[in-house]
Every structure is written in structure tokens, then in C-alpha cells.
Design a protein around this motif. Sequence first.
Motif, PDB file in Angstrom:
ATOM      1  N   VAL A   1      43.560 -19.193 -22.997  1.00  0.00           N
ATOM      2  CA  VAL A   1      44.872 -19.347 -22.376  1.00  0.00           C
ATOM      3  C   VAL A   1      45.663 -20.408 -23.137  1.00  0.00           C
ATOM      4  O   VAL A   1      45.161 -21.510 -23.390  1.00  0.00           O
ATOM      5  CB  VAL A   1      44.747 -19.759 -20.891  1.00  0.00           C
TER       6      VAL A   1
ATOM      7  N   GLU B   1      39.683 -20.681 -10.935  1.00  0.00           N
ATOM      8  CA  GLU B   1      39.979 -19.246 -10.948  1.00  0.00           C
ATOM      9  C   GLU B   1      39.801 -18.653 -12.339  1.00  0.00           C
ATOM     10  O   GLU B   1      39.242 -17.563 -12.500  1.00  0.00           O
ATOM     11  CB  GLU B   1      41.408 -18.984 -10.464  1.00  0.00           C
ATOM     12  N   TRP B   2      40.292 -19.354 -13.331  1.00  0.00           N
ATOM     13  CA  TRP B   2      40.230 -18.825 -14.697  1.00  0.00           C
ATOM     14  C   TRP B   2      38.810 -18.832 -15.247  1.00  0.00           C
ATOM     15  O   TRP B   2      38.508 -18.063 -16.160  1.00  0.00           O
ATOM     16  CB  TRP B   2      41.149 -19.628 -15.609  1.00  0.00           C
TER      17      TRP B   2
ATOM     18  N   ARG C   1      42.985 -13.425  -8.661  1.00  0.00           N
ATOM     19  CA  ARG C   1      43.183 -14.864  -8.836  1.00  0.00           C
ATOM     20  C   ARG C   1      44.348 -15.239  -7.939  1.00  0.00           C
ATOM     21  O   ARG C   1      45.497 -15.322  -8.381  1.00  0.00           O
ATOM     22  CB  ARG C   1      43.455 -15.196 -10.309  1.00  0.00           C
TER      23      ARG C   1
ATOM     24  N   THR D   1      46.858 -18.162  -8.815  1.00  0.00           N
ATOM     25  CA  THR D   1      47.660 -17.798  -9.988  1.00  0.00           C
ATOM     26  C   THR D   1      48.730 -16.790  -9.603  1.00  0.00           C
ATOM     27  O   THR D   1      49.896 -16.905 -10.016  1.00  0.00           O
ATOM     28  CB  THR D   1      46.760 -17.221 -11.091  1.00  0.00           C
TER      29      THR D   1
ATOM     30  N   ILE E   1      46.963 -12.050 -17.479  1.00  0.00           N
ATOM     31  CA  ILE E   1      45.783 -12.852 -17.171  1.00  0.00           C
ATOM     32  C   ILE E   1      44.832 -12.111 -16.241  1.00  0.00           C
ATOM     33  O   ILE E   1      43.617 -12.335 -16.276  1.00  0.00           O
ATOM     34  CB  ILE E   1      46.179 -14.227 -16.579  1.00  0.00           C
TER      35      ILE E   1
ATOM     36  N   VAL F   1      37.784 -16.973 -18.603  1.00  0.00           N
ATOM     37  CA  VAL F   1      38.537 -17.612 -19.686  1.00  0.00           C
ATOM     38  C   VAL F   1      37.640 -18.645 -20.348  1.00  0.00           C
ATOM     39  O   VAL F   1      37.070 -19.515 -19.686  1.00  0.00           O
ATOM     40  CB  VAL F   1      39.825 -18.267 -19.155  1.00  0.00           C
TER      41      VAL F   1
END
Length: 282
Positions: free
Chosen positions: A88, A155-156, A163, A166, A180, A186
Motif C-alpha cells: 500500500v 484490517e490490511w 474491511r 476502510t 484494496i 498487505v
Amino acid sequence: MYNLRYHIASLAAVFLALAMGLVLGGLAVGRGALDDQQQALVEGLRKEFSTLRTQNADLSAANEMLSDFARQSNDAWAPGRLQGKSVVLLAGTGRTDGVQAAQRDLEDAGAAVVVVTLLKPGLGVDDEAVRSRVESLTGEREDLAASVAASLAAEWRTEADGRPLTELLGAEGVLSAPGIDAQGTVFGVVDLASIDGKPDPSALAVARAFADAGGTSVGAQTTNAGTGVAAAAADAGLSALDTLDTQVGRFTLVALFSGGEPGYYGYAAGTKAPFPPIPGTD
């Protein structure tokens, strides 16, 4: 008496002429010496300029050769280094000149890149409507901005479906994160965000929280950005680089996400070195 006066006048005229001759002759000699000095100075400067011009041409040729070598080395080394990894890029409403360079370098190395743009300062929690919805979602009330940063990072870092935070912040216009949802876990975050020429504290908080959650976070800026994002990230205990738009920066960014030695790299005061050791060569 007349003859004596005439003789005295003649002698005076002769002495006056002699004196004037000496003065004018001295001035002429002095002017000639000054002209000689000026000519010598001009000639010296001309030779020095010619030498500098030759040295500059040599340095330009050497720099072009080294740049070409660095590009070819990166082209051979970087591809596939980040294959299967998602990164990200945190951008802000300030300068975004580093985003394109970072995205290109990471994608060339095989990473899937998502650009998350923070649109409101403080992650939007100063907005009463946003604050209320975020509190309802997270159950947090104290230090809500820090809680939001930590929740986004959490969350990522998971592959769970959806999510929600987000999505909520996206719906409220706090951030933009196209694509995303299509990413799994991530792997890394690059903080590039600035506001009014200074590091965006919210982006830095997310990057720091992401590192605390087990991910890899890097602060980055281009050589001429002057935003202080890299130094702020380093002060927060993250790896960083200030050479993002160069071949050195390309190598450094990929290396930091592929096992390279953590640190602050570049040319600014406080940097560890221009670039890290090649991963796996220690």
C-alpha cells in the motif's frame, strides 16, 4: 635682467616638462603593468575554465556510465523480488511526485500496488459525523485517531472478507483506496504523504501501526521533495529513503521489502548510508 628672467623661466619650463614627463611616464608604465596583470588574470581564468569544462565533461560521462550501470543492474536484479506481495502506498493531499516512482519500482519488482490517498486530516475524526460512526464501529472513544490507525493496519494485515473501517472511511470521503478489497494480506506500506510541505502525521501513524502489526513500513520521498517524510519515518523507528526518483532509490525501496538491512538511506543528514547492502550477500 630680461635675459636672466628668460633663462629662469626656461629652466623652470624644462624642469616642469621633466617632472610632467616623469609623472606621465610613470603612469604609462603603471598602466602597462596593470594591463599585463589583467591579461595574466584573464589568461589564468581562461585556462581554469577550460580545465573545469573538461573535468565537467568527464564527470558527466562517468555519471552517465554509472547511471546506465545502475539501471541495468536493477533491471537484472529487481524483477520478481516482490512477486506475490501486496504493498500500500500512502499518499496525501500534498506533493505526490513520489507516488508514480514508487508504484513503478514496486510493480517492476512484481508487487501488487494499491494507492491509498488520505483526503482529510486526522483520519477524519474531527468531523462529528465521522467520529460517531467510527466510534460505533470500533467501540473506541479515547485517542480515536490512534485507534483508527491501528484498526486500519489490522484490517490490511488480515485476509478476512471485508474491511469495514476502510470501507467506512472511504464512504465518508476520508480516504480513497481503489482496489484494496481485491488484495489479500498487505505485506508492506510506503508512507509518502505530506500536508503543506510537511509529513502527514496520520499517514505516519498508520505506517507505524502497520509495522507494530507485523508488516513492513517504509517512509520515502524524492530527492527534491523537501517534505521531511523520510526523516520523520526514521525518527519513528521505520526504515526510510530520500532517493525515490533515482536508480539508487529504486534498489533501496525493493531491497527494504525483500530482506534488506533496515535503516535510513540516502544523502540527507542522519542517513545510515546511500543504500543498503544487497540482500543475501552478508
